[in-house]
Design a protein around this motif. Structure first.
Motif, PDB file in Angstrom:
ATOM      1  N   TYR A  56     -47.621  82.439  34.974  1.00 43.76           N
ATOM      2  CA  TYR A  56     -48.288  81.155  35.246  1.00 43.76           C
ATOM      3  C   TYR A  56     -47.440  80.291  36.185  1.00 43.76           C
ATOM      4  O   TYR A  56     -47.045  79.185  35.833  1.00 43.76           O
ATOM      5  N   TYR A  57     -47.136  80.833  37.367  1.00 42.54           N
ATOM      6  CA  TYR A  57     -46.253  80.141  38.306  1.00 42.54           C
ATOM      7  C   TYR A  57     -47.033  79.163  39.185  1.00 42.54           C
ATOM      8  O   TYR A  57     -48.101  79.507  39.696  1.00 42.54           O
ATOM      9  N   VAL A  58     -46.476  77.977  39.346  1.00 48.39           N
ATOM     10  CA  VAL A  58     -47.066  76.973  40.233  1.00 48.39           C
ATOM     11  C   VAL A  58     -45.926  76.338  41.027  1.00 48.39           C
ATOM     12  O   VAL A  58     -44.921  75.906  40.435  1.00 48.39           O
ATOM     13  N   LEU A  59     -46.075  76.283  42.350  1.00 48.91           N
ATOM     14  CA  LEU A  59     -45.035  75.647  43.179  1.00 48.91           C
ATOM     15  C   LEU A  59     -45.072  74.130  42.995  1.00 48.91           C
ATOM     16  O   LEU A  59     -46.104  73.574  42.580  1.00 48.91           O
ATOM     17  N   PRO A  60     -43.973  73.442  43.333  1.00 45.83           N
ATOM     18  CA  PRO A  60     -44.002  71.977  43.218  1.00 45.83           C
ATOM     19  C   PRO A  60     -44.935  71.356  44.260  1.00 45.83           C
ATOM     20  O   PRO A  60     -44.992  71.816  45.407  1.00 45.83           O
ATOM     21  N   HIS A  61     -45.652  70.332  43.838  1.00 49.75           N
ATOM     22  CA  HIS A  61     -46.557  69.607  44.726  1.00 49.75           C
ATOM     23  C   HIS A  61     -46.202  68.120  44.691  1.00 49.75           C
ATOM     24  O   HIS A  61     -45.960  67.571  43.602  1.00 49.75           O
ATOM     25  N   VAL A  62     -46.201  67.477  45.866  1.00 47.00           N
ATOM     26  CA  VAL A  62     -45.971  66.030  45.934  1.00 47.00           C
ATOM     27  C   VAL A  62     -47.232  65.405  46.522  1.00 47.00           C
ATOM     28  O   VAL A  62     -47.774  65.891  47.518  1.00 47.00           O
ATOM     29  N   VAL A  63     -47.709  64.335  45.868  1.00 48.76           N
ATOM     30  CA  VAL A  63     -48.913  63.652  46.347  1.00 48.76           C
ATOM     31  C   VAL A  63     -48.465  62.389  47.081  1.00 48.76           C
ATOM     32  O   VAL A  63     -48.033  61.416  46.456  1.00 48.76           O
ATOM     33  N   ARG A  64     -48.526  62.460  48.402  1.00 45.92           N
ATOM     34  CA  ARG A  64     -48.124  61.303  49.223  1.00 45.92           C
ATOM     35  C   ARG A  64     -49.315  60.370  49.373  1.00 45.92           C
ATOM     36  O   ARG A  64     -50.463  60.801  49.382  1.00 45.92           O
ATOM     37  N   ASP A  65     -49.029  59.068  49.478  1.00 46.20           N
ATOM     38  CA  ASP A  65     -50.074  58.047  49.626  1.00 46.20           C
ATOM     39  C   ASP A  65     -51.071  58.093  48.467  1.00 46.20           C
ATOM     40  O   ASP A  65     -52.275  57.907  48.657  1.00 46.20           O
ATOM     41  N   ALA A  66     -50.546  58.366  47.279  1.00 49.91           N
ATOM     42  CA  ALA A  66     -51.422  58.374  46.093  1.00 49.91           C
ATOM     43  C   ALA A  66     -51.812  56.940  45.754  1.00 49.91           C
ATOM     44  O   ALA A  66     -51.044  56.001  45.966  1.00 49.91           O
ATOM     45  N   GLU A  67     -53.027  56.783  45.228  1.00 51.68           N
ATOM     46  CA  GLU A  67     -53.484  55.465  44.762  1.00 51.68           C
ATOM     47  C   GLU A  67     -53.092  55.310  43.303  1.00 51.68           C
ATOM     48  O   GLU A  67     -53.146  56.285  42.544  1.00 51.68           O
ATOM     49  N   HIS A  68     -52.778  54.076  42.904  1.00 50.54           N
ATOM     50  CA  HIS A  68     -52.496  53.840  41.484  1.00 50.54           C
ATOM     51  C   HIS A  68     -53.702  54.193  40.612  1.00 50.54           C
ATOM     52  O   HIS A  68     -53.551  54.672  39.488  1.00 50.54           O
ATOM     53  N   SER A  69     -54.922  53.988  41.167  1.00 54.09           N
ATOM     54  CA  SER A  69     -56.130  54.211  40.356  1.00 54.09           C
ATOM     55  C   SER A  69     -56.570  55.681  40.333  1.00 54.09           C
ATOM     56  O   SER A  69     -57.516  56.027  39.635  1.00 54.09           O
ATOM     57  N   ALA A  72     -55.615  61.216  49.245  1.00 49.06           N
ATOM     58  CA  ALA A  72     -54.159  61.344  49.360  1.00 49.06           C
ATOM     59  C   ALA A  72     -53.788  62.658  50.048  1.00 49.06           C
ATOM     60  O   ALA A  72     -54.613  63.554  50.195  1.00 49.06           O
ATOM     61  N   THR A  73     -52.505  62.757  50.430  1.00 46.22           N
ATOM     62  CA  THR A  73     -52.027  63.996  51.059  1.00 46.22           C
ATOM     63  C   THR A  73     -51.206  64.766  50.042  1.00 46.22           C
ATOM     64  O   THR A  73     -50.158  64.294  49.588  1.00 46.22           O
ATOM     65  N   THR A  74     -51.695  65.954  49.661  1.00 45.68           N
ATOM     66  CA  THR A  74     -50.984  66.748  48.651  1.00 45.68           C
ATOM     67  C   THR A  74     -50.233  67.868  49.348  1.00 45.68           C
ATOM     68  O   THR A  74     -50.857  68.709  49.998  1.00 45.68           O
ATOM     69  N   VAL A  75     -48.907  67.849  49.232  1.00 40.58           N
ATOM     70  CA  VAL A  75     -48.137  68.895  49.913  1.00 40.58           C
ATOM     71  C   VAL A  75     -47.528  69.859  48.904  1.00 40.58           C
ATOM     72  O   VAL A  75     -46.936  69.446  47.905  1.00 40.58           O
ATOM     73  N   GLN A  76     -47.696  71.141  49.199  1.00 38.95           N
ATOM     74  CA  GLN A  76     -47.079  72.182  48.371  1.00 38.95           C
ATOM     75  C   GLN A  76     -45.724  72.509  48.985  1.00 38.95           C
ATOM     76  O   GLN A  76     -45.626  72.733  50.185  1.00 38.95           O
ATOM     77  N   LEU A  77     -44.691  72.543  48.165  1.00 37.99           N
ATOM     78  CA  LEU A  77     -43.337  72.725  48.681  1.00 37.99           C
ATOM     79  C   LEU A  77     -42.635  73.840  47.911  1.00 37.99           C
ATOM     80  O   LEU A  77     -43.190  74.418  46.975  1.00 37.99           O
ATOM     81  N   GLY A  78     -41.385  74.128  48.309  1.00 34.88           N
ATOM     82  CA  GLY A  78     -40.580  75.119  47.598  1.00 34.88           C
ATOM     83  C   GLY A  78     -41.037  76.535  47.917  1.00 34.88           C
ATOM     84  O   GLY A  78     -41.862  76.769  48.796  1.00 34.88           O
ATOM     85  N   ARG A  79     -40.475  77.493  47.185  1.00 33.27           N
ATOM     86  CA  ARG A  79     -40.833  78.902  47.425  1.00 33.27           C
ATOM     87  C   ARG A  79     -40.796  79.659  46.105  1.00 33.27           C
ATOM     88  O   ARG A  79     -40.136  79.233  45.151  1.00 33.27           O
ATOM     89  N   THR A  82     -53.652  73.623  37.694  1.00 35.00           N
ATOM     90  CA  THR A  82     -54.170  74.073  39.000  1.00 35.00           C
ATOM     91  C   THR A  82     -55.483  73.332  39.339  1.00 35.00           C
ATOM     92  O   THR A  82     -55.722  73.000  40.498  1.00 35.00           O
ATOM     93  N   ALA A  83     -56.271  73.003  38.319  1.00 35.72           N
ATOM     94  CA  ALA A  83     -57.499  72.229  38.585  1.00 35.72           C
ATOM     95  C   ALA A  83     -57.132  70.823  39.069  1.00 35.72           C
ATOM     96  O   ALA A  83     -57.764  70.282  39.988  1.00 35.72           O
ATOM     97  N   LEU A  84     -56.108  70.251  38.491  1.00 36.68           N
ATOM     98  CA  LEU A  84     -55.673  68.907  38.899  1.00 36.68           C
ATOM     99  C   LEU A  84     -55.163  68.924  40.345  1.00 36.68           C
ATOM    100  O   LEU A  84     -55.437  68.017  41.135  1.00 36.68           O
ATOM    101  N   ILE A  85     -54.449  69.997  40.694  1.00 31.33           N
ATOM    102  CA  ILE A  85     -53.939  70.119  42.069  1.00 31.33           C
ATOM    103  C   ILE A  85     -55.122  70.214  43.043  1.00 31.33           C
ATOM    104  O   ILE A  85     -55.163  69.538  44.069  1.00 31.33           O
TER     105      ILE A  85
END
Ligand code: NAD
Length: 481
Positions: free
Chosen positions: A363-376, A347-354, A336-339
């Protein structure tokens, strides 16, 4: 949804009998934190010593058991493990947080490892010999002695069998330390297996780092088989150094999936997603970062997010759950700290799913996708071990090879393409223990392929004869004629 209120008592397994539980730790269901699943013994250096001495005594006769007989006993162990999947998989779900099919897969993979190893024993022990005018030379494989096996909580059954099968097949005996976060189902399965073997061949001592240290530094232990985090492995190596033990280390990963520009996006996503969020992302060789050619990036990211949005997160025994909770509080806090950190980046971090109704008080965490993430970015460079995944755009193949290899990890990796020759050329440029083409999930594994990592993802290989070789020494004998 199956529920049970039984609280099990799980002692050490020193020989064939389970000891009483005097000092214990509770194991709670990470998906229902009020639910105590088991009370598990907490060991001491004295328990470790008792188990190692028993294993050392058992070694004196186990090493003399003919290989064919050991193969037969391993096949019996495989039957016992397969037969334990029905009653122990739900228990495993309640301690490690996975969904039921993931726990069943753990038992099935463990069974496969025992069977495959048994099938290789005969050939493995045929000595290599040279007989000429000057010499008779015989190179014979001999076991090392007592093996200390230390495993994590994410796939405890197969990760244990990846040590137990080659160790026992080659005539060693074993003392295992399970993770305190998934010790119960594994210990009950091992008790059933131990009953069919000579006393002392299989032993289990419970506890955390101090018990692990006592085991990996014990003078009668000749070999350490460890799966876990890279930071822990440094401590294991240091503790084994005092008595110069041989080590096999299976550690963390930051596995890249490299998408090429001729990819079939829909076909690739069907398979790739099995390797991203399965076990809530808590698999050493899960896809951890995805590189997409810039000209396909928008279409790929849209299709990826659309599918991820279909995930339902719930308790592992809820049959509608796509994935379950994280395993423990440390894991939950770090993911959760990383999210949060990623949400505060460019970057754009989107929380998805339900979340399903069963996803309460855990300890439930929904899926997150990081769009436009940098390699670094940190999210692209760490072992997240949770349901968050970065999608990174790249410009050319030279750049993506450099980025794929720009890591101190090197466990698995994958290439996604409709041109297999192109995929093979790219695979050969990647620094990793395994590179899969058009697959990167449980189904990618084949017991004929050695499994392990390069760089700080580990030392040595598991599965098959490569795995068995880690548990023997060559004894070279020469007659000078
Ligand atoms: P961990 O390193 O915290 O613990 C692993 C095991 O080591 C546990 O049994 C733990 O009790 C024990 N341990 C802790 N400190 C010890 C010490 N000082 N001496 C001896 N033993 C000690 O890992 P974890 O959180 O249980 O599991 C997650 C990690 O395991 C991730 O990094 C993951 O990538 C890795 N892993 C690797 C593979 C692989 O095959 N490469 C497979 C699964 C998991």
């Amino acid at each position: 949804m199956t529920t049970t209120t039984e609280v099990l008592s799980i002692g050490h397994l020193i020989g064939r009998t389970m000891t009483g539980v005097d000092a214990f730790e509770e194991v709670r269901d990470p998906g229902r934190l009020d639910d105590v699943v088991a009370r598990v013994a907490v060991g001491t250096a004295a328990d470790v010593n008792k188990a190692v001495e028993l294993a050392h005594n058992a070694f004196q006769s186990w090493k003399k058991v003919p290989p064919a007989q050991r193969a037969h006993l391993l096949l019996e162990a495989a039957d016992i493990l397969a037969g334990s999947a029905d009653d122990l998989s739900p228990l495993l779900v309640r301690e490690h947080g996975g969904v039921l099919w993931e726990a069943q897969t753990d038992f099935a993979l463990g069974t496969g490892v025992l069977q495959h190893t048994a099938s290789l024993i005969d050939d493995f022990f045929t000595p290599k010999q040279y007989d000429d005018a000057e010499s008779f030379i015989s190179i014979e494989r001999v076991p090392r002695g007592v093996v200390a096996a230390v495993v994590p909580w994410n796939m405890p059954v197969v990760l244990t069998m990846m040590k137990l099968a080659p160790a026992l097949a080659t005539g060693n005996t074993i003392v295992l330390k399970p993770s305190p976060f998934a010790p119960a189902a594994l210990t009950l399965a091992l008790q059933r297996i131990a009953r069919q073997l000579p006393e002392g061949v299989v032993n289990v001592v419970h506890g955390d780092a101090d018990v692990g240290q006592a085991l990996t530094s014990h003078p009668l232990v000749r070999k350490v088989g460890f799966t876990g985090g890279t930071a822990t492995a440094r401590r294991v190596m240091a503790s084994a150094a005092g008595t110069i033990k041989n080590l096999t280390l299976e550690l963390g990963g930051n596995d890249p999936a490299v998408v090429l520009d001729d990819v079939d996006i829909d076909g690739a996503l069907d398979r790739m997603l099995k390797g991203v969020f399965t076990r809530t992302g808590q698999i050493c060789f899960a896809v951890k970062r995805i590189y997409v050619p810039r000209n396909l990036y928008g279409a790929f990211a849209d299709a990826f997010c659309e599918r991820v949005d279909q995930y339902a997160v719930g308790h592992g025994l809820d049959e509608n759950a796509g994935f379950g909770p994280l395993n423990n509080k440390t894991q939950f806090d770090s993911v959760t700290a990383l999210i949060e950190e990623t949400k505060n980046s460019a970057a754009t971090t989107v929380q998805l799913g339900r979340k399903l109704d069963s996803a309460r008080n855990g300890y439930y965490v929904l899926p997150h996708v990081v769009r436009d993430a940098e390699h670094s970015a940190p999210i692209s460079n760490c072992e997240q071990f949770g349901p968050i995944i970065p999608l990174i755009a790249y410009d050319d193949e030279e750049q993506v090879v450099q980025w794929a290899n720009d890591s101190e990890y090197g466990l698995a990796s994958s290439v996604w393409t409709t041109d297999i020759d192109r995929g093979l050329t790219m695979a050969r440029k990647i620094e990793a223990g395994s590179t899969f083409i058009n697959t990167h999930a449980f189904e990618s594994l084949d017991l004929r392929m050695p499994f392990g990592g390069v760089k700080q993802s580990g030392i040595g290989r598991e599965f098959g004869t490569a795995g068995m070789s880690e548990y023997v020494e060559d004894h070279a004998i020469r007659v000078l004629k």
